[in-house]
Design a protein around this motif. Structure first.
Motif, mmCIF file in Angstrom:
data_model
loop_
_atom_site.group_PDB
_atom_site.id
_atom_site.type_symbol
_atom_site.label_atom_id
_atom_site.label_comp_id
_atom_site.label_asym_id
_atom_site.label_seq_id
_atom_site.Cartn_x
_atom_site.Cartn_y
_atom_site.Cartn_z
ATOM 1 N N ARG A 190 0.836 -1.203 0.000
ATOM 2 C CA ARG A 190 0.000 0.000 0.000
ATOM 3 C C ARG A 190 0.870 1.252 0.000
ATOM 4 N N LEU A 191 1.914 1.236 0.824
ATOM 5 C CA LEU A 191 2.819 2.381 0.880
ATOM 6 C C LEU A 191 3.529 2.580 -0.460
ATOM 7 N N ALA A 192 3.881 1.483 -1.111
ATOM 8 C CA ALA A 192 4.518 1.574 -2.424
ATOM 9 C C ALA A 192 3.559 2.202 -3.437
ATOM 10 N N THR A 193 2.290 1.809 -3.367
ATOM 11 C CA THR A 193 1.269 2.378 -4.261
ATOM 12 C C THR A 193 1.092 3.864 -4.008
ATOM 13 N N TYR A 194 1.054 4.242 -2.743
ATOM 14 C CA TYR A 194 0.919 5.656 -2.400
ATOM 15 C C TYR A 194 2.088 6.469 -2.958
ATOM 16 N N ARG A 195 3.285 5.925 -2.819
ATOM 17 C CA ARG A 195 4.464 6.638 -3.325
ATOM 18 C C ARG A 195 4.408 6.783 -4.842
ATOM 19 N N GLU A 196 3.944 5.742 -5.525
ATOM 20 C CA GLU A 196 3.810 5.820 -6.983
ATOM 21 C C GLU A 196 2.807 6.897 -7.383
ATOM 22 N N ARG A 197 1.695 6.959 -6.655
ATOM 23 C CA ARG A 197 0.681 7.967 -6.962
ATOM 24 C C ARG A 197 1.202 9.383 -6.708
ATOM 25 N N LEU A 198 1.912 9.558 -5.617
ATOM 26 C CA LEU A 198 2.471 10.868 -5.304
ATOM 27 C C LEU A 198 3.543 11.272 -6.314
ATOM 28 N N GLU A 199 4.324 10.302 -6.742
ATOM 29 C CA GLU A 199 5.350 10.583 -7.743
ATOM 30 C C GLU A 199 4.700 10.990 -9.073
ATOM 31 N N ALA A 200 3.633 10.288 -9.447
ATOM 32 C CA ALA A 200 2.927 10.612 -10.686
ATOM 33 C C ALA A 200 2.305 12.004 -10.609
ATOM 34 N N ARG A 201 1.774 12.348 -9.460
ATOM 35 C CA ARG A 201 1.166 13.678 -9.305
ATOM 36 C C ARG A 201 2.242 14.762 -9.366
ATOM 37 N N THR A 202 3.382 14.496 -8.776
ATOM 38 C CA THR A 202 4.482 15.463 -8.827
ATOM 39 C C THR A 202 4.950 15.678 -10.266
ATOM 40 N N GLU A 203 5.064 14.596 -11.018
ATOM 41 C CA GLU A 203 5.489 14.701 -12.413
ATOM 42 C C GLU A 203 4.447 15.456 -13.241
ATOM 43 N N ALA A 204 3.165 15.211 -12.976
ATOM 44 C CA ALA A 204 2.102 15.905 -13.696
ATOM 45 C C ALA A 204 2.130 17.399 -13.390
ATOM 46 N N ARG A 205 2.426 17.726 -12.148
ATOM 47 C CA ARG A 205 2.509 19.140 -11.764
ATOM 48 C C ARG A 205 3.681 19.822 -12.462
ATOM 49 N N GLN A 206 4.811 19.144 -12.520
ATOM 50 C CA GLN A 206 5.974 19.704 -13.200
ATOM 51 C C GLN A 206 5.670 19.921 -14.678
ATOM 52 N N ALA A 207 4.956 18.991 -15.286
ATOM 53 C CA ALA A 207 4.580 19.142 -16.692
ATOM 54 C C ALA A 207 3.616 20.310 -16.867
ATOM 55 N N GLN A 208 2.722 20.473 -15.923
ATOM 56 C CA GLN A 208 1.772 21.587 -15.974
ATOM 57 C C GLN A 208 2.498 22.923 -15.940
ATOM 58 N N PHE A 209 3.572 22.992 -15.174
ATOM 59 C CA PHE A 209 4.341 24.237 -15.045
ATOM 60 C C PHE A 209 4.934 24.697 -16.383
ATOM 61 N N THR A 210 5.244 23.764 -17.265
ATOM 62 C CA THR A 210 5.869 24.131 -18.533
ATOM 63 C C THR A 210 4.863 24.645 -19.553
ATOM 64 N N GLY A 211 3.581 24.482 -19.264
ATOM 65 C CA GLY A 211 2.548 24.921 -20.191
ATOM 66 C C GLY A 211 2.258 26.398 -20.083
ATOM 67 N N SER A 212 1.452 26.882 -21.021
ATOM 68 C CA SER A 212 1.056 28.288 -21.056
ATOM 69 C C SER A 212 -0.376 28.420 -20.573
ATOM 70 N N THR A 213 -0.705 29.603 -20.055
ATOM 71 C CA THR A 213 -2.077 29.861 -19.608
ATOM 72 C C THR A 213 -2.984 30.222 -20.769
ATOM 73 N N ASN A 214 -2.423 30.432 -21.959
ATOM 74 C CA ASN A 214 -3.205 30.802 -23.131
ATOM 75 C C ASN A 214 -3.539 29.548 -23.924
ATOM 76 N N ARG A 215 -4.797 29.141 -23.896
ATOM 77 C CA ARG A 215 -5.203 27.922 -24.590
ATOM 78 C C ARG A 215 -5.484 28.171 -26.068
ATOM 79 N N TYR A 216 -5.511 29.431 -26.469
ATOM 80 C CA TYR A 216 -5.930 29.748 -27.825
ATOM 81 C C TYR A 216 -4.779 30.147 -28.737
ATOM 82 N N GLY A 217 -3.548 30.032 -28.276
ATOM 83 C CA GLY A 217 -2.415 30.382 -29.128
ATOM 84 C C GLY A 217 -1.211 30.767 -28.305
#
Length: 266
Positions: A190-217
């Protein structure tokens, strides 16, 4: 830890920012309504002056009163701006700012000069003011979309954090010495699963940071920049990452403890 992580506190800052942005949008709408209500007239033309040349009194009335009335309308527009938009524009400023400076910041310097010189509230000036108001309103809408996206991200992360923390707290008083091998193995997984989920969320957040707030161009602000500004008053510059990283470490420590007990049972 539940309810008191950096991510939870960030949600409070997000609430306040959403309220402030909504109020800014309402202020510009109120200003727009007042601007539309101020009639604009072109300056007196040569034709009018010629038509009234035979009547000096009438000519004086046209040439003398029109600029004055038009100038008064510029004053009316400035006052409307001061009463609607300015309080929201200068709320976070540490230093005093003149009305002209605030108008320049919000509506362009050319408009600020035109309104300050009171040369005339003409149709082109009125259209220019309303056009800039429209630009600011579109910016408000775009920012509201960004804040809603941030809320969705933050609330999803908080739900996951709360779930993991609740489980950790529910097992905090258990004695691992009294747990059999299968129970320990289940905890470890269970702890291993939790760590995987937290790691995935951290990676998703880092990817979100590289994006732009302008969805139209192209040309939008980096999401990382918006987040850094949004949470600048928080103790953690990036509260969601701070919370997930800290919890990832706690789960890792717990996993090592459980693994040590598993090793003794083999």
């Amino acid at each position: 830890m539940t309810g008191s992580t950096a991510a939870h506190r960030a949600l409070e800052h997000l609430d306040a920012e959403e309220d402030a942005v909504a109020e800014r949008g309402e202020a510009f709408e109120a200003f727009a309504e007042r601007v539309r209500a101020v009639p604009a007239k072109p300056p007196a033309s040569a034709g009018i002056q010629q038509a009234t040349a035979a009547t000096p009194v009438a000519t004086a009335g046209v040439q003398g009163s029109t600029p004055e009335v038009s100038g008064d309308r510029c004053v009316t527009v400035r006052e409307a701006f001061a009463e609607t938009v300015r309080p929201h524009s200068t709320a976070d400023l540490a230093d005093e700012e003149s009305l002209a400076e605030t108008i320049a910041a919000e509506l362009t310097e050319d408009i600020a000069v035109a309104l300050a010189t009171e040369t005339g509230w003409t149709p082109p000036l009125k259209r220019a003011v309303l056009a800039e108001i429209g630009n600011r309103q579109r910016e408000v809408t775009a920012l509201q979309d960004t804040l809603q996206n941030e809320r969705d991200t933050l609330e999803a992360a908080i739900d996951e954090i709360d779930e993991i923390v609740a489980w950790l707290q529910s097992t905090a008083d258990e004695s691992l010495l009294q747990c059999d091998f299968e129970t320990l193995r289940a905890k470890h997984e269970r702890l291993a699963t939790y760590r995987e989920r937290l790691e995935a969320r951290t990676e998703a957040r880092q990817a979100q940071f590289t994006g732009s707030t302008n969805r139209y161009g192209p040309g939008g602000t980096r999401y990382r920049t918006v987040v850094a500004s949004l949470y600048s008053a928080c103790s953690a510059r990036y509260p969601l990452l701070s919370s997930t990283t800290r919890l990832y470490g706690i789960c890792g420590d717990c996993q090592e403890t459980v693994r040590a007990h598993l090793t003794r049972r083999v």
